[in-house]
Motif scaffolding. Structure first.
Motif, PDB file in Angstrom:
ATOM      1  N   GLN A  17      -9.468  80.314  33.526  1.00  0.00           N
ATOM      2  CA  GLN A  17      -8.720  80.097  34.773  1.00  0.00           C
ATOM      3  C   GLN A  17      -9.658  79.841  35.938  1.00  0.00           C
ATOM      4  OE1 GLN A  17      -8.375  82.354  37.603  1.00  0.00           O
ATOM      5  NE2 GLN A  17      -6.787  81.140  38.632  1.00  0.00           N
ATOM      6  N   ARG A  21     -10.293  76.047  37.390  1.00  0.00           N
ATOM      7  CA  ARG A  21      -9.500  76.045  38.633  1.00  0.00           C
ATOM      8  C   ARG A  21      -8.012  75.822  38.321  1.00  0.00           C
ATOM      9  NH1 ARG A  21     -10.811  72.082  42.548  1.00  0.00           N
ATOM     10  NH2 ARG A  21     -11.115  70.637  40.822  1.00  0.00           N
ATOM     11  N   VAL A  22      -7.453  76.763  37.569  1.00  0.00           N
ATOM     12  CA  VAL A  22      -6.068  76.677  37.136  1.00  0.00           C
ATOM     13  C   VAL A  22      -5.202  77.542  38.048  1.00  0.00           C
ATOM     14  CG1 VAL A  22      -4.496  77.021  35.187  1.00  0.00           C
ATOM     15  CG2 VAL A  22      -6.887  76.385  34.764  1.00  0.00           C
ATOM     16  N   PRO A  23      -4.124  77.002  38.614  1.00  0.00           N
ATOM     17  CA  PRO A  23      -3.256  77.816  39.473  1.00  0.00           C
ATOM     18  C   PRO A  23      -2.786  79.101  38.794  1.00  0.00           C
ATOM     19  CG  PRO A  23      -2.680  75.509  39.686  1.00  0.00           C
ATOM     20  CD  PRO A  23      -3.695  75.590  38.576  1.00  0.00           C
ATOM     21  N   TYR A 196       1.495  71.612  39.017  1.00  0.00           N
ATOM     22  CA  TYR A 196       0.594  71.068  40.041  1.00  0.00           C
ATOM     23  C   TYR A 196      -0.505  70.220  39.416  1.00  0.00           C
ATOM     24  CZ  TYR A 196       2.598  74.600  43.170  1.00  0.00           C
ATOM     25  OH  TYR A 196       3.453  75.363  43.918  1.00  0.00           O
ATOM     26  N   VAL A 198      -4.466  69.516  40.356  1.00  0.00           N
ATOM     27  CA  VAL A 198      -5.536  70.106  41.167  1.00  0.00           C
ATOM     28  C   VAL A 198      -6.492  68.989  41.571  1.00  0.00           C
ATOM     29  CG1 VAL A 198      -7.401  71.792  41.227  1.00  0.00           C
ATOM     30  CG2 VAL A 198      -5.307  72.291  39.953  1.00  0.00           C
ATOM     31  N   HIS A 199      -6.767  68.879  42.863  1.00  0.00           N
ATOM     32  CA  HIS A 199      -7.656  67.834  43.365  1.00  0.00           C
ATOM     33  C   HIS A 199      -9.013  67.946  42.670  1.00  0.00           C
ATOM     34  CE1 HIS A 199      -9.993  65.330  46.065  1.00  0.00           C
ATOM     35  NE2 HIS A 199      -8.857  64.927  46.636  1.00  0.00           N
ATOM     36  N   ASP A 203     -10.336  72.240  46.441  1.00  0.00           N
ATOM     37  CA  ASP A 203      -9.427  73.254  45.907  1.00  0.00           C
ATOM     38  C   ASP A 203      -8.044  73.110  46.529  1.00  0.00           C
ATOM     39  OD1 ASP A 203     -11.436  74.230  44.302  1.00  0.00           O
ATOM     40  OD2 ASP A 203     -12.091  75.727  45.753  1.00  0.00           O
ATOM     41  N   LEU A 204      -7.405  71.995  46.242  1.00  0.00           N
ATOM     42  CA  LEU A 204      -6.094  71.666  46.777  1.00  0.00           C
ATOM     43  C   LEU A 204      -5.124  71.370  45.641  1.00  0.00           C
ATOM     44  CD1 LEU A 204      -7.219  69.243  49.642  1.00  0.00           C
ATOM     45  CD2 LEU A 204      -6.535  71.640  49.867  1.00  0.00           C
ATOM     46  N   LEU A 205      -3.842  71.591  45.900  1.00  0.00           N
ATOM     47  CA  LEU A 205      -2.800  71.385  44.894  1.00  0.00           C
ATOM     48  C   LEU A 205      -1.834  70.288  45.328  1.00  0.00           C
ATOM     49  CD1 LEU A 205      -1.825  75.097  44.088  1.00  0.00           C
ATOM     50  CD2 LEU A 205      -3.524  73.667  42.928  1.00  0.00           C
ATOM     51  N   THR A 312      -1.010  73.232  35.307  1.00  0.00           N
ATOM     52  CA  THR A 312      -1.927  72.248  35.862  1.00  0.00           C
ATOM     53  C   THR A 312      -1.896  71.016  34.974  1.00  0.00           C
ATOM     54  OG1 THR A 312      -4.213  71.827  36.560  1.00  0.00           O
ATOM     55  CG2 THR A 312      -3.909  73.180  34.591  1.00  0.00           C
ATOM     56  N   GLY A 315      -7.654  69.895  33.165  1.00  0.00           N
ATOM     57  CA  GLY A 315      -8.734  70.807  33.542  1.00  0.00           C
ATOM     58  C   GLY A 315      -9.113  71.781  32.458  1.00  0.00           C
TER      59      GLY A 315
END
Length: 448
Positions: A17, A21-23, A196, A198-199, A203-205, A312, A315
């Protein structure tokens, strides 16, 4: 599980995670039909996800659809070698067989023509069929593995025509309700994760859409939870209850096609993805839809399986994550072998046990539970198990003799004379001259 095992599992989930970078991500381990451990990292709309939080399954949906098709086969409503035209005529690719569609070897195009179906509101069957009127076949049916989402849209229509209802209603009645998978639905209900993207450089969704896929829904529509997907993982491992015969599930897990590497590491059965990893043969399915990734795998040999779901688009290495969860569970807490206990057998079959010979090659025949026979060479060679199908007849279950019939031939006084296995004659002594050995036995016998 032991606290040390649970910490190792959670740490692996947490590492994925954070690094990817997993929500949010949830994972679980099952063994022998039971949910042993579950964990979660990240947030779902400000709160931690749990075992009842829905995520989209994506292509795991295909495995459930495949079970519906296999139920139709077991009922005698279709044969896997039937061409599609026999059940859904007029498609333009009707020469592809049901088995080929299940295993992605039917040659059919991977995606439905038109806009990207995973992000578009889907049309009905008539619209999908019209879009496939031309150029739907990309490869000769049976020639190669070519993953086809369209193929499962077609299988959904096949199910609907046989059941007289939608594939989804059939799924509810035949699978979800009997397996108590009440939180597996075509659209999110109650607590669920939003999908989402992920950019890649910040760190944007970005919220992803999740429209109804219409006629393509059998390829990836369903949402589910840890609890429900754990039940499904156990189902694929063989805990099929009254929904499917265990031997049918074993047939679905058998290799239909493999990758083109020197040594195959991934393949596909009948609606199930297959993975070979460090001596294991795992079965299950991956899934991806915009905003979601999911994977479920189980090792039928050990009964240990695992699952993971994330919200996500891309990723995390979710397949590797699930394989690692299985490995961690079995390394930290290996399954104890089942206790051996004596079991009653058909005493009349004891006369068959012991040493037999195929030509000069010695074999041992043993009785195993369920009235079955195990015929294996003393050294190396072809071994198979056989289940009884009639008086003095057994059907091969695996190995070289899978599907072949083993027959016991008796002498005039009723005593066992020899075994006939797909024309191979097994005798108590090598090349017994009293048995009908093909080509005969030299009258001079053995010599120096």
């Amino acid at each position: 599980m032991l606290p040390s095992t649970e910490f190792a599992l959670l740490r692996r989930l947490a590492a994925e995670q954070a690094a990817a970078r997993v929500p949010s991500v949830v994972g679980a381990v099952v063994r022998d039909g039971e949910l042993l451990w579950s964990g979660a990292r990240g947030l779902v709309e400000g709160a931690a996800p749990d075992d009842d939080t829905q995520y989209r399954l994506g292509s795991i949906t295909k495995s459930l659809v495949a079970v519906l098709v296999m139920r139709l086969r077991d009922e005698g409503r279709l044969d896997l070698n039937d061409p599609l035209d026999k059940h859904v005529p007029g498609t333009g690719f009707g020469s592809s067989t049901i088995a080929q569609l299940l295993s992605h070897t039917g040659g059919l195009t991977s995606e439905s023509p038109g806009s990207w179906w995973e992000r578009s509101v889907g049309g009905d069957w008539a619209a999908l069929q019209a879009s496939l009127a031309q150029d739907a076949l990309k490869n000769r049916p049976g020639s190669r593995f070519h993953y086809s989402n369209v193929g499962y849209g077609v299988l959904g229509e096949l199910i609907a025509r046989h059941r007289g209802t939608s594939w989804l209603d059939a799924l509810r009645a035949e699978i979800l309700v009997p397996l108590a998978m009440s939180r597996t639905t075509p659209h999110p209900e109650g607590k669920h994760a939003n999908g989402y993207a992920v950019h890649p450089f910040a760190d944007l969704l970005l919220p992803e859409p999740s429209p109804d896929a219409g006629a393509m829904a059998p390829a990836g529509q369903l949402w589910s939870t840890v609890v429900d997907l754990a039940r499904w993982t156990s189902f694929v491992g063989g805990h099929t209850g009254d929904v499917l015969r265990p031997e049918t599930m074993a047939e679905m897990r058998a290799v239909a096609t493999v990758d083109d590497g020197d040594v195959w590491t991934s393949g596909y059965g009948l609606g199930l993805q297959l993975v070979r990893h460090q001596g294991r043969r795992l079965a299950g399915h991956t899934g991806s839809m915009p905003g979601f990734l999911a994977t479920t795998l189980v090792d039928p040999a050990t009964g240990t399986g695992a699952l993971a779901m994330a919200n996500t688009t891309s990723g995390p290495a979710i397949l590797s994550l699930v394989i690692d969860l299985i490995s961690i569970a079995d390394e930290h807490e290996p399954k104890l072998p089942a206790e051996w206990r004596p079991t009653e057998v058909d005493r009349d079959l004891l006369a068959l046990t012991g040493l037999w010979h195929w030509g000069p090659t010695p074999y041992h025949l043993r009785l195993i539970p369920g009235g079955m026979l195990d015929l294996a060479p003393v050294a190396s060679g072809r071994a198979s198990r056989f289940r009884p199908v009639g008086a003095d007849e057994w059907l091969g279950l695996d190995g070289y003799y899978a599907g072949e019939t083993l027959r016991l031939v008796r002498a005039a006084d009723g005593t066992p004379s020899h075994l006939d296995l797909a024309t191979f004659i097994f005798t108590r002594t090598p090349y017994d001259p009293a048995a009908p050995i093909p080509g005969g036995v030299d009258e001079a016998g053995w010599r120096t």
